[in-house]
Scaffold this active site. Structure first.
Site: not given
Ligand SMILES: *Cc1c(COP(=O)(O)O)cnc(C)c1O
Length: 437
Positions: A289-292, A333, A360, A389
């Site tokens: 599950e890559p996001g970033r 962060y 502000c 993000y």
């Molecule tokens: C946030 C999250 C991701 C993605 O994380 P990244 O650091 O953006 O790759 C994948 N799986 C779960 C369950 C998450 O909460």
């Protein structure tokens, strides 16, 4: 200076996807998010192709909380990615995008009944079950509808991965998931394994974010596979899916040394294969599950420079027309970024400025002591690596309208999220009807 993806410097201007960013700023206004969509595609393929090359059945799910909108979901669909959603709003966006429902996975530690009903209505691929309350709700809903739903159980394996190391804890202090070490996971398994409508596919774990090493993933995989092996031994139950989550790191500044997508995948597969052999399991499907790591370095924020304040002997501030309302990460962060002046991109970076936002809050600073070209009012400041993000955490603090978002690829560009207007800002406001007492 480090450039990302298709970025180049031409005639002194930063370009993305073959498009002059200074022109984009002129056409769409600032603040503006610009995404290099070919870089998103490249990253997605980096993960997917590695699984294919190694002959491992997999799903690469875009963790869409990093950046969610209809066009982003459609891009993920074009690339045959799966999609993680974590709320009814993200699920609704996926529906609007026409995302293939069988490849949608639903996460979250407090899904509401309405959200779960929407997931059943949509016939999504899988719900990642987080806790016992959710099991109860899912049983009630699936029984009332007589409708099947595939599920994974989210477990906390007692490994917390940090940027450069990981720590193992007996009991993970996390709001997410069933503890793998104290019997909760076995209890959850017992509650769902023979259910008529809930189809348990396997286990999920997500050990952290912005991770630059593979050891944490390998250790998590081993721990979770061990549990699967126990269930096979004791109950003859075989899990078909192991989901190892996201968290693959990216380069924000020169201190960050990320691995290529294929390295993470290869190392994960190695340890899952070894463990499968050790506990006598068939190799499960691997989901990640890559996001970033799909969208982070593909996004660049453009701002217009406004005021300049000198604190003699201490700091030079320049302020831009956005800030913590479109990028909360520095305030939240202490996140670090690099930047350039997009219309002076070929000039020496011989100045140091702290880039302040316009909100502000004295903590509203995007970069402390950034190395930059000499800046003046009207310049376009580009901050790199804001694709994850950033927009997805944007707010209307100070009633600042949220920016527009543009995709650029191969010399073409398109607006994918309109800039909010002042009318949008007051759209849900209602006039006072209470009488003065
Ligand atoms: C946030 C999250 C991701 C993605 O994380 P990244 O650091 O953006 O790759 C994948 N799986 C779960 C369950 C998450 O909460």
């Amino acid at each position: 200076m480090h450039l990302y993806g298709t970025q180049t410097i031409e005639n002194g201007h930063l370009t993305i996807g073959g498009i002059d960013t200074v022109e984009l700023a002129k056409q769409y206004g600032t603040p503006l998010f610009v995404y290099d969509t070919s870089l998103i595609r490249k990253r997605g393929r980096g993960f997917k192709d590695t699984f294919e090359k190694l002959g491992v059945t997999a799903q690469v799910a875009y963790a869409s909380k990093a950046f969610a909108c209809v066009a982003a979901y459609q891009l993920a669909a074009q690339e045959n990615l799966s999609l993680d959603v974590v709320s009814g709003g993200e699920l609704y966006t996926a529906i609007k995008a026409g995302f293939p429902e069988e490849r949608i996975h639903f996460h979250g530690n407090n899904k509401s009944i309405a959200e779960l009903e929407l997931a059943f209505d949509t016939k999504i691929g899988c719900i990642v079950v987080d806790n016992f309350h959710e099991i109860t709700l899912l049983k009630e809903i699936s029984e009332a509808r007589k409708q099947k739903m595939s599920i994974l159980l989210r477990v906390t394996p007692g490994i917390e991965a940090h940027t450069h190391d990981f720590i193992t804890t007996g009991q993970a202090d996390s709001k997410f998931g069933f503890d793998l070490n104290n019997g909760q996971t076995d209890e959850a398994f017992a509650q769902v394994k023979d259910h008529e409508f809930l189809c348990l596919l396997g286990l999920h774990c997500h050990i952290g974010s912005q991770i630059f090493e593979t050891d944490g993933f390998a250790l998590a995989a081993r721990k979770v596979m061990k549990k699967m092996g126990e269930w096979k031994q004791a109950h003859g139950f075989e899990c078909s899916v192991l989901n190892l989550g996201g968290g693959f790191g990216i380069r924000y500044t020169e201190e960050d040394k990320p691995l290529e997508p294929h390295v993470y995948v290869e190392e994960m597969i190695k340890s899952v294969q070894a463990e499968a052999e050790a506990v006598k399991l068939t190799m499960p499907e691997i989901w990640i599950e890559p996001g970033r790591s799909l969208v982070g370095d593909a996004g660049t924020s453009l701002y217009t420079v406004g005021s300049h304040k000198s604190v003699p002997g201490i700091r030079e501030y320049i302020a831009v027309d956005g800030g913590m309302s479109d990028n909360i990460r520095p305030a939240l962060y202490d996140a670090k970024y690099e930047a350039i002046i997009a219309n002076k991109a070929d000039k020496e970076k011989d100045a140091t400025y702290t880039v302040a936002g316009k909100l502000c809050e004295s903590g509203d600073k995007l970069i402390i002591d950034a190395a930059l070209q000499q800046a003046e009012a009207g310049d376009i400041l580009a901050i790199f690596c804001t694709g994850a993000y950033g927009y997805s955490m944007a707010s209307n603090y100070n009633r600042v309208p949220r920016p527009a978002v543009v995709f650029a690829e191969a010399g073409e560009h398109q607006l994918v999220i309109k800039r909010e207007s002042y009318e949008d800002i007051v759209a849900n406001d209602l006039p006072l009807t209470l009488k003065k007492g």
